[in-house]
Design a protein around this motif. Structure first.
Motif, PDB file in Angstrom:
ATOM      1  N   PRO A   1       0.820  -1.213   0.000  1.00 55.36           N
ATOM      2  CA  PRO A   1       0.000   0.000   0.000  1.00 55.36           C
ATOM      3  C   PRO A   1       0.852   1.261   0.000  1.00 55.36           C
ATOM      4  CG  PRO A   1       0.070  -0.946   2.200  1.00 55.36           C
ATOM      5  CD  PRO A   1       0.795  -1.911   1.301  1.00 55.36           C
ATOM      6  N   ILE A   2       0.293   2.349  -0.520  1.00 55.04           N
ATOM      7  CA  ILE A   2       0.922   3.676  -0.468  1.00 55.04           C
ATOM      8  C   ILE A   2      -0.031   4.594   0.296  1.00 55.04           C
ATOM      9  CG2 ILE A   2       1.799   5.637  -1.786  1.00 55.04           C
ATOM     10  CD1 ILE A   2       2.299   3.729  -4.120  1.00 55.04           C
ATOM     11  N   PHE A   3       0.469   5.193   1.376  1.00 57.61           N
ATOM     12  CA  PHE A   3      -0.354   6.063   2.206  1.00 57.61           C
ATOM     13  C   PHE A   3      -0.031   7.529   1.920  1.00 57.61           C
ATOM     14  CE2 PHE A   3       0.008   2.053   4.510  1.00 57.61           C
ATOM     15  CZ  PHE A   3      -1.338   1.770   4.745  1.00 57.61           C
ATOM     16  N   ASN A   4      -1.076   8.330   1.870  1.00 54.55           N
ATOM     17  CA  ASN A   4      -0.945   9.763   1.615  1.00 54.55           C
ATOM     18  C   ASN A   4      -1.707  10.501   2.709  1.00 54.55           C
ATOM     19  OD1 ASN A   4      -0.844  12.348   0.665  1.00 54.55           O
ATOM     20  ND2 ASN A   4      -1.790  11.928  -1.310  1.00 54.55           N
ATOM     21  N   ASN A   5      -0.982  10.989   3.712  1.00 56.98           N
ATOM     22  CA  ASN A   5      -1.644  11.557   4.882  1.00 56.98           C
ATOM     23  C   ASN A   5      -1.662  13.077   4.918  1.00 56.98           C
ATOM     24  OD1 ASN A   5       1.020  12.104   5.443  1.00 56.98           O
ATOM     25  ND2 ASN A   5       1.222  10.527   7.030  1.00 56.98           N
ATOM     26  N   ASP A   6      -1.192  13.740   3.852  1.00 54.78           N
ATOM     27  CA  ASP A   6      -1.169  15.207   3.926  1.00 54.78           C
ATOM     28  C   ASP A   6      -1.544  15.894   2.612  1.00 54.78           C
ATOM     29  OD1 ASP A   6       1.052  14.617   2.458  1.00 54.78           O
ATOM     30  OD2 ASP A   6       2.500  15.583   3.787  1.00 54.78           O
ATOM     31  N   GLY A   7      -2.208  15.185   1.712  1.00 54.59           N
ATOM     32  CA  GLY A   7      -2.722  15.820   0.516  1.00 54.59           C
ATOM     33  C   GLY A   7      -1.677  16.243  -0.493  1.00 54.59           C
ATOM     34  N   ARG A   8      -0.484  15.626  -0.441  1.00 55.19           N
ATOM     35  CA  ARG A   8       0.533  15.902  -1.456  1.00 55.19           C
ATOM     36  C   ARG A   8       0.637  14.727  -2.424  1.00 55.19           C
ATOM     37  NH1 ARG A   8       6.003  17.092   1.359  1.00 55.19           N
ATOM     38  NH2 ARG A   8       5.174  16.158   3.261  1.00 55.19           N
ATOM     39  N   ARG A   9       1.188  14.971  -3.588  1.00 58.61           N
ATOM     40  CA  ARG A   9       1.434  13.879  -4.526  1.00 58.61           C
ATOM     41  C   ARG A   9       2.614  13.061  -4.012  1.00 58.61           C
ATOM     42  NH1 ARG A   9       2.288  15.537 -10.622  1.00 58.61           N
ATOM     43  NH2 ARG A   9       0.238  16.432 -10.123  1.00 58.61           N
ATOM     44  N   VAL A  10       2.398  11.784  -3.851  1.00 54.28           N
ATOM     45  CA  VAL A  10       3.432  10.913  -3.297  1.00 54.28           C
ATOM     46  C   VAL A  10       4.175  10.219  -4.429  1.00 54.28           C
ATOM     47  CG1 VAL A  10       3.915   8.926  -1.822  1.00 54.28           C
ATOM     48  CG2 VAL A  10       2.114  10.551  -1.176  1.00 54.28           C
ATOM     49  N   TYR A  11       5.494  10.286  -4.360  1.00 56.14           N
ATOM     50  CA  TYR A  11       6.355   9.549  -5.281  1.00 56.14           C
ATOM     51  C   TYR A  11       7.020   8.429  -4.471  1.00 56.14           C
ATOM     52  CZ  TYR A  11       5.785  13.434  -8.529  1.00 56.14           C
ATOM     53  OH  TYR A  11       5.255  14.380  -9.375  1.00 56.14           O
ATOM     54  N   ALA A  12       6.420   7.249  -4.536  1.00 56.04           N
ATOM     55  CA  ALA A  12       6.913   6.117  -3.751  1.00 56.04           C
ATOM     56  C   ALA A  12       7.960   5.362  -4.549  1.00 56.04           C
ATOM     57  CB  ALA A  12       5.756   5.193  -3.379  1.00 56.04           C
ATOM     58  N   ARG A  13       9.064   5.066  -3.902  1.00 54.66           N
ATOM     59  CA  ARG A  13      10.127   4.321  -4.570  1.00 54.66           C
ATOM     60  C   ARG A  13       9.725   2.850  -4.660  1.00 54.66           C
ATOM     61  NH1 ARG A  13      12.809   6.834   0.199  1.00 54.66           N
ATOM     62  NH2 ARG A  13      10.851   7.976   0.121  1.00 54.66           N
ATOM     63  N   VAL A  14       9.709   2.319  -5.890  1.00 54.64           N
ATOM     64  CA  VAL A  14       9.237   0.957  -6.102  1.00 54.64           C
ATOM     65  C   VAL A  14      10.172   0.188  -7.020  1.00 54.64           C
ATOM     66  CG1 VAL A  14       6.791   1.515  -5.735  1.00 54.64           C
ATOM     67  CG2 VAL A  14       7.770   1.677  -8.045  1.00 54.64           C
ATOM     68  N   ILE A  15      10.027  -1.119  -6.928  1.00 57.88           N
ATOM     69  CA  ILE A  15      10.701  -2.035  -7.849  1.00 57.88           C
ATOM     70  C   ILE A  15       9.622  -2.600  -8.761  1.00 57.88           C
ATOM     71  CG2 ILE A  15      12.057  -4.145  -8.075  1.00 57.88           C
ATOM     72  CD1 ILE A  15      13.041  -3.611  -5.186  1.00 57.88           C
TER      73      ILE A  15
END
Length: 428
Positions: free
Chosen positions: A356-370
């Motif tokens: 899962p990717i969580f976004n707790n502050d209303g910003r665009r999240v760039y999650a590092r993934v493989i």
């Protein structure tokens, strides 16, 4: 002020990128040797000055013949021809292939006058003749081949006067090969930008120095410089600016010789006011909060030199992952525009989330993934903990999964857009 109000006051990633691109120029043209232009943008259209190939030539080793002389040839009823010459690539022959004759020819050699077809060695008795020690003054053709077999037409690839490469083409190895085939030893391209890079902070050490309590090594300068090289620029590492007016001003003076100055750290609310004061006093610098995570704090504007020179400045966050993500999203497009690129985006794929990717502050999240591919479907899993100080999670990642600003959580099994950082053949 509520968190929603604070978020609303931030710039979107697109707004920040557009403001940067509006102030970054396309650089001037230079003439460079071919092998020094890989990844650069062609400044002129290339019109073919001659045909390629410039003459009919053989696509394989064999015998240049008249098709009429081998029509109907079979293993039981071969056609006997007199061999009147031999031709290697680069050679020309005054001999003409007449009825009942052939010329032995190598790949790339010009098709001699009178011939219209090439019969491969394998369709003749040449091997048996050689084994028996017989002279190759005659040859038996054992199979009728197609009219024009193995004959490359003049101008098959390029005709004189053709537009071969348009202005604005990005030069890859294939384009360099085409230019070389047209005789170009040098070519006019938009020059590579010189990017000055400065890290800021008393806590920093240069790699190679002895470690010291309370100190950390400067990684940002090297990750950013490597990214500059990757995307076609020329990095100039200026070292570390200490938290003094004198040190900051000295580094900024050095950076004014570049096409773009990038600093890291000194742009967030908790940083020394001195850093911001020096930057603001040297030009038109604004400090932004951008709706992205990591990499919210940024600075951008124009630095002024005493000689009137003006240089764009991009201030990246100090956390190492934040600096890299901010460069990917904002610095890389600026560098590519300077190079003359018109396509500034990176490849994006849609992948099935395995974490899962969580976004707790209303910003665009760039999650590092493989990202990997299984059963023709892309899958994305987190490369590790997502703290903006955890650089190894960036080293393991080959993509950035994007969780939109208005999505509080993306769950396992959902499809997510992933901005690819690299294509790994073993994974994709």
């Amino acid at each position: 002020m509520s968190s929603q109000q604070r978020t609303a006051d931030m710039l979107s990633v697109e707004e920040a990128r557009d403001r940067i691109l509006a102030l970054v120029p396309i650089l001037e043209v230079e003439r460079r040797p071919l092998l020094e232009t890989i990844g650069q943008v062609l400044a002129d259209e290339i019109i073919a000055p001659f045909d390629i190939p410039p003459m009919e030539n053989s696509a394989m080793d064999g015998y240049a013949v008249r098709y009429e002389d081998i029509r109907g040839a079979t293993a039981s009823r071969p056609r006997q021809l007199s061999v009147i010459g031999h031709m290697a690539a680069g050679q020309m022959s005054d001999s003409k292939v007449r009825r009942g004759t052939a010329i032995r020819i190598m790949t790339g050699a010009t098709i001699p006058s009178g011939a219209d077809t090439v019969v491969p060695f394998e369709e003749t008795d040449e091997k048996e003749r050689k084994a028996a020690g017989r002279a190759l003054d005659h040859v038996a053709v054992r199979r009728e081949v197609t009219l024009g077999e193995a004959v490359r037409p003049r101008g098959e690839d390029v005709m004189k006067g053709d537009l071969v490469l348009p202005q604005g083409a990005v030069l890859r190895p294939s384009e360099l090969g085409v230019l070389a085939s047209l005789g170009y030893g040098q070519v006019r391209v938009i020059r590579r930008p010189v990017i000055a890079i400065v890290a800021t902070g008393d806590e920093l050490l240069e790699p190679g120095q002895p470690s010291s309590p309370g100190k950390i090594y400067d990684s940002n300068s090297y990750s950013v410089a490597a990214s500059v090289v990757k995307y076609g620029g020329t990095p100039r590492l200026l070292g570390i600016a200490r938290d003094t007016m004198e040190s900051m001003n000295k580094k900024l003076d050095e950076g004014l010789a570049a096409d773009l100055l990038i600093t890291s750290a000194g742009v967030s609310k908790g940083d020394y006011d001195m850093v911001k004061d020096v930057l603001a006093a040297r030009g038109e610098i604004t400090f932004w909060s951008v709706r992205m995570r990591p990499a919210k704090p940024l600075a951008f504007g124009i630095l002024h030199g005493l000689d009137g020179r003006k240089v764009p400045h991009l201030g990246l966050p100090g956390n190492p992952v934040s600096a890299m993500v901010a460069f990917e999203e904002l610095g890389r497009p600026a560098l590519l525009k300077m190079l003359g690129y018109t396509r500034l985006s990176k490849p994006t794929v849609e992948a099935v989330l395995e974490d899962p990717i969580f976004n707790n502050d209303g910003r665009r999240v760039y999650a590092r993934v493989i990202v990997s591919k299984r059963d023709d479907t892309y899958h994305a899993r987190l490369s590790g903990p997502q703290g903006s100080n955890l650089l190894t999670s960036m080293a393991r990642a080959n993509g950035l999964a994007i969780c939109p600003e208005d999505v509080p959580v993306m769950r396992v099994g959902q499809r997510v857009k992933v901005r690819m950082l690299d294509w790994d053949a073993e994974q994709l």
